[in-house]
Design an enzyme around this catalytic site. Structure first.
Site, PDB file in Angstrom:
ATOM      1  N   GLU A   1      23.333   5.441  17.845  1.00 55.77           N
ATOM      2  CA  GLU A   1      22.812   6.092  18.717  1.00 55.77           C
ATOM      3  C   GLU A   1      22.974   7.005  20.408  1.00 55.77           C
ATOM      4  O   GLU A   1      22.887   7.783  20.373  1.00 55.77           O
ATOM      5  CB  GLU A   1      21.961   5.184  19.301  1.00 55.77           C
TER       6      GLU A   1
ATOM      7  N   ILE B   1       0.907  -1.136  -0.217  1.00 59.58           N
ATOM      8  CA  ILE B   1       0.960   0.080  -0.013  1.00 59.58           C
ATOM      9  C   ILE B   1       0.988   0.914  -0.622  1.00 59.58           C
ATOM     10  O   ILE B   1       1.062   2.051  -0.919  1.00 59.58           O
ATOM     11  CB  ILE B   1      -0.464  -0.089   1.146  1.00 59.58           C
TER      12      ILE B   1
ATOM     13  N   GLU C   1      -3.255  -6.296   7.948  1.00 61.31           N
ATOM     14  CA  GLU C   1      -2.393  -4.702   7.214  1.00 61.31           C
ATOM     15  C   GLU C   1      -1.717  -4.847   8.491  1.00 61.31           C
ATOM     16  O   GLU C   1      -1.397  -4.994   9.826  1.00 61.31           O
ATOM     17  CB  GLU C   1      -3.355  -3.473   7.676  1.00 61.31           C
TER      18      GLU C   1
ATOM     19  N   GLU D   1      23.554  10.267  20.466  1.00 60.53           N
ATOM     20  CA  GLU D   1      22.572  11.034  21.556  1.00 60.53           C
ATOM     21  C   GLU D   1      23.436  12.284  22.021  1.00 60.53           C
ATOM     22  O   GLU D   1      22.506  13.014  22.906  1.00 60.53           O
ATOM     23  CB  GLU D   1      21.263  10.518  21.088  1.00 60.53           C
TER      24      GLU D   1
ATOM     25  N   GLU E   1      20.887  15.868  11.644  1.00 62.12           N
ATOM     26  CA  GLU E   1      20.362  16.935  10.890  1.00 62.12           C
ATOM     27  C   GLU E   1      18.849  16.466  11.795  1.00 62.12           C
ATOM     28  O   GLU E   1      18.213  15.964  10.991  1.00 62.12           O
ATOM     29  CB  GLU E   1      20.782  16.962   9.889  1.00 62.12           C
TER      30      GLU E   1
ATOM     31  N   PRO F   1       2.861  -5.909  17.982  1.00 63.36           N
ATOM     32  CA  PRO F   1       2.639  -6.760  17.595  1.00 63.36           C
ATOM     33  C   PRO F   1       1.410  -7.611  16.557  1.00 63.36           C
ATOM     34  O   PRO F   1       1.291  -8.074  15.625  1.00 63.36           O
ATOM     35  CB  PRO F   1       3.360  -7.852  18.324  1.00 63.36           C
TER      36      PRO F   1
ATOM     37  N   GLU G   1       7.987  -4.613  13.521  1.00 62.66           N
ATOM     38  CA  GLU G   1       9.082  -3.789  14.772  1.00 62.66           C
ATOM     39  C   GLU G   1       9.963  -4.847  15.829  1.00 62.66           C
ATOM     40  O   GLU G   1       8.835  -5.115  16.788  1.00 62.66           O
ATOM     41  CB  GLU G   1       8.594  -2.163  15.241  1.00 62.66           C
TER      42      GLU G   1
END
Length: 177
Positions: free
Chosen positions: A92, A14, A38, A96, A138, A114, A119
């Site tokens: 990271e 999609i 989905e 950060e 940035e 889930p 992820e």
């Protein structure tokens, strides 16, 4: 009762963006009924629970557009294509907070949503930190806010930590997990 898998019988892309892909899949249940799912495909992310030389956990505060709030989080970021999980944790933390660490240990991994997303978030612990300077990307506007155990408890109890990966990591750190 044995839980059986749903079988994908068709799939349609999609949307495909920089961070995620969205699919609409047709699935078949074990009883042969059909439905749709989905699914958001995401490369995953890594979060770092890091305690500085003063014994404080490094939290960051940053604005998050989807929820329109400035929120508290542990340092974290998206896994890049073919990037190793620990390399992402190192990158990271440095970007950060400005810290590097001698040792990284995986604490656990979890699925934040889930029901519709692929992820996976990995939480690492960073030990023996050394400050070397930040390297923000940035468009990143991040405040580093080191917190004591008492301050973390207060943030938790007052509902000021709303980010799931941070809630899980802080509960683990405080022994409430």
């Amino acid at each position: 009762m044995e839980i059986k898998k749903e079988i994908r019988t068709a799939s349609e892309t999609i949307y495909e963006g920089n961070i995620l892909k969205l699919y609409r899949d047709e699935v078949e249940f074990p009883n042969k009924h059909k439905s749709t799912r989905e699914v958001v495909e995401h490369s995953g992310g890594v979060s770092v629970l890091a305690e500085n030389e003063e014994g404080k956990i490094l939290l960051i505060r940053q604005y998050r557009y989807p929820v329109d709030e400035v929120i508290y989080e542990i340092p974290a970021g998206k896994l890049e294509l073919e990037e190793k999980v620990e390399e992402c944790a190192r990158r990271e933390l440095r970007e950060e907070t400005g810290y590097t660490a001698e040792k990284f240990s995986k604490l656990f991994e979890f699925f934040p949503t889930p029901g519709y997303s692929t992820e996976t978030i990995y939480i690492y612990q960073a030990e023996n930190l050394k400050y070397v300077g930040r390297d923000l990307e940035e468009g990143e506007y991040i405040e580093v806010v080191p917190q004591t155990k008492a301050e973390l408890k207060e943030l938790m109890q007052s509902g000021k930590i709303k980010d799931s990966k941070t809630l899980i990591a802080v509960m683990h750190y405080l022994g409430d997990f």
